[in-house]
Design a protein around this motif. Structure first.
Motif, PDB file in Angstrom:
ATOM      1  N   ARG A  17       0.816  -1.204   0.000  1.00  0.00           N
ATOM      2  CA  ARG A  17       0.000   0.000   0.000  1.00  0.00           C
ATOM      3  C   ARG A  17       0.857   1.264   0.000  1.00  0.00           C
ATOM      4  NH1 ARG A  17      -3.347  -1.570   4.188  1.00  0.00           N
ATOM      5  NH2 ARG A  17      -4.814  -2.733   2.921  1.00  0.00           N
ATOM      6  N   ASP A  18       2.104   1.149   0.461  1.00  0.00           N
ATOM      7  CA  ASP A  18       3.021   2.294   0.466  1.00  0.00           C
ATOM      8  C   ASP A  18       3.540   2.629  -0.925  1.00  0.00           C
ATOM      9  OD1 ASP A  18       3.144   3.260   3.099  1.00  0.00           O
ATOM     10  OD2 ASP A  18       4.472   1.632   3.724  1.00  0.00           O
ATOM     11  N   THR A  98      10.557   5.006  -3.554  1.00  0.00           N
ATOM     12  CA  THR A  98      10.450   4.193  -2.350  1.00  0.00           C
ATOM     13  C   THR A  98      11.496   3.098  -2.325  1.00  0.00           C
ATOM     14  OG1 THR A  98       8.063   4.567  -2.224  1.00  0.00           O
ATOM     15  CG2 THR A  98       8.920   2.704  -0.982  1.00  0.00           C
ATOM     16  N   ARG A 142      10.788   8.535  -0.361  1.00  0.00           N
ATOM     17  CA  ARG A 142       9.995   8.004   0.744  1.00  0.00           C
ATOM     18  C   ARG A 142      10.601   6.685   1.227  1.00  0.00           C
ATOM     19  NH1 ARG A 142       4.803   5.434   1.774  1.00  0.00           N
ATOM     20  NH2 ARG A 142       3.794   6.491   3.508  1.00  0.00           N
ATOM     21  N   VAL A 144      11.148   3.609   3.773  1.00  0.00           N
ATOM     22  CA  VAL A 144      10.314   2.912   4.752  1.00  0.00           C
ATOM     23  C   VAL A 144      11.198   1.890   5.467  1.00  0.00           C
ATOM     24  CG1 VAL A 144       8.297   1.436   5.122  1.00  0.00           C
ATOM     25  CG2 VAL A 144       8.249   3.195   3.333  1.00  0.00           C
ATOM     26  N   ARG A 172       8.734   6.321   8.303  1.00  0.00           N
ATOM     27  CA  ARG A 172       7.721   5.326   8.670  1.00  0.00           C
ATOM     28  C   ARG A 172       8.406   3.991   8.946  1.00  0.00           C
ATOM     29  NH1 ARG A 172       2.105   4.405   7.278  1.00  0.00           N
ATOM     30  NH2 ARG A 172       1.688   2.302   6.464  1.00  0.00           N
TER      31      ARG A 172
END
Length: 244
Positions: A17-18, A98, A142, A144, A172
């Motif tokens: 979902r990220d 990501t 981003r 993670v 996150r």
């Protein structure tokens, strides 16, 4: 939603979902959960993602998860070859959205340790190593963090060696118990997984954190996502990597 989803399947669905449709994502070594999440995202909500695999392939086919992220079968179906220097160049130019990063230790400030226990001067145990993550984490849009088996040994008050850090922005962190936001302002628990209470999470966290009185519970994967996870990882590697 699928009530029979395992903890590993919930974690993989959160990672997937990220990833936004059209995003550029990359993985390093020892990243089977991240590869599974990318494959699931591509098969469901993000068919236009671009994947840079550490074996040197651009957009390989991902019909099946293999136990090693360096398995040469991840070269199959590639549209081009991408070297590690290419990956870092793209990240430095802001072209990578990501990357999922693991760590032996993470603290509430978002610093990670992938280097060693003890100190750099007198290390006791050598960890897998940085593999360029110290710079890559700061360049991707981003990052993670992923800790698939949370405990006070890996979520610590202060990392023994600072391998990566990014004081400019919070990061996150997804674990097998919940989702945190970490950074210079301290740690915050954003959500708990359905099987974990705040008290249980606190018992297995070595740093202090804030949490809302009415803490959100992470959603279970929908039927389409769950079907993709089980089809791509038909041998069940995910359940060997997440949780106790």
């Amino acid at each position: 939603m699928s009530a029979d989803a395992t903890p590993a399947e919930v974690v993989v669905s959160l990672l997937a979902r990220d990833i936004e449709d059209g995003a550029v994502v990359a993985t390093g070594v020892a990243s089977p959960l991240a590869i599974l999440a990318i494959a699931v995202a591509r098969a469901t909500h993000a068919p236009r993602l671009t994947y840079l695999a550490c074996v040197g392939s651009l957009n390989p086919d991902l019909p099946t998860l293999h136990p090693s992220s360096e398995d040469l079968r991840f070269l199959d179906g590639r549209s081009a070859e991408v070297s590690i220097p290419d990956l870092f160049d793209h990240a430095r130019r802001g072209r990578v959205d990501t990357v999922f990063f693991g760590a032996a230790e993470v603290d509430g400030l978002g610093r990670t340790n992938m280097t060693a226990s003890g100190s750099l001067g007198s290390p006791r145990t050598k960890f897998p190593g940085v593999a360029g993550a110290a710079t890559l984490r700061q360049w991707v849009r981003r990052p993670v963090l992923l800790v698939p088996r949370q405990s006070r040994r890996n979520l610590v008050a202060q990392v023994q060696v600072v391998t990566t850090r990014d004081d400019r922005r919070p990061v996150r962190l997804v674990s097998d118990l919940g989702v945190f936001e970490l950074g210079v302002g301290g740690a915050k628990l954003l959500a708990r997984h359905p099987w974990a209470s705040v008290e249980q999470i606190s018992e297995r966290t070595g740093f202090s954190f804030q949490a809302e009185a009415h803490l959100p519970v992470t959603p279970l994967p929908d039927a389409r996502t769950l079907a993709a996870i089980r089809s791509i990882d038909s041998r069940g590697y995910r359940d060997q990597l997440v949780g106790a």
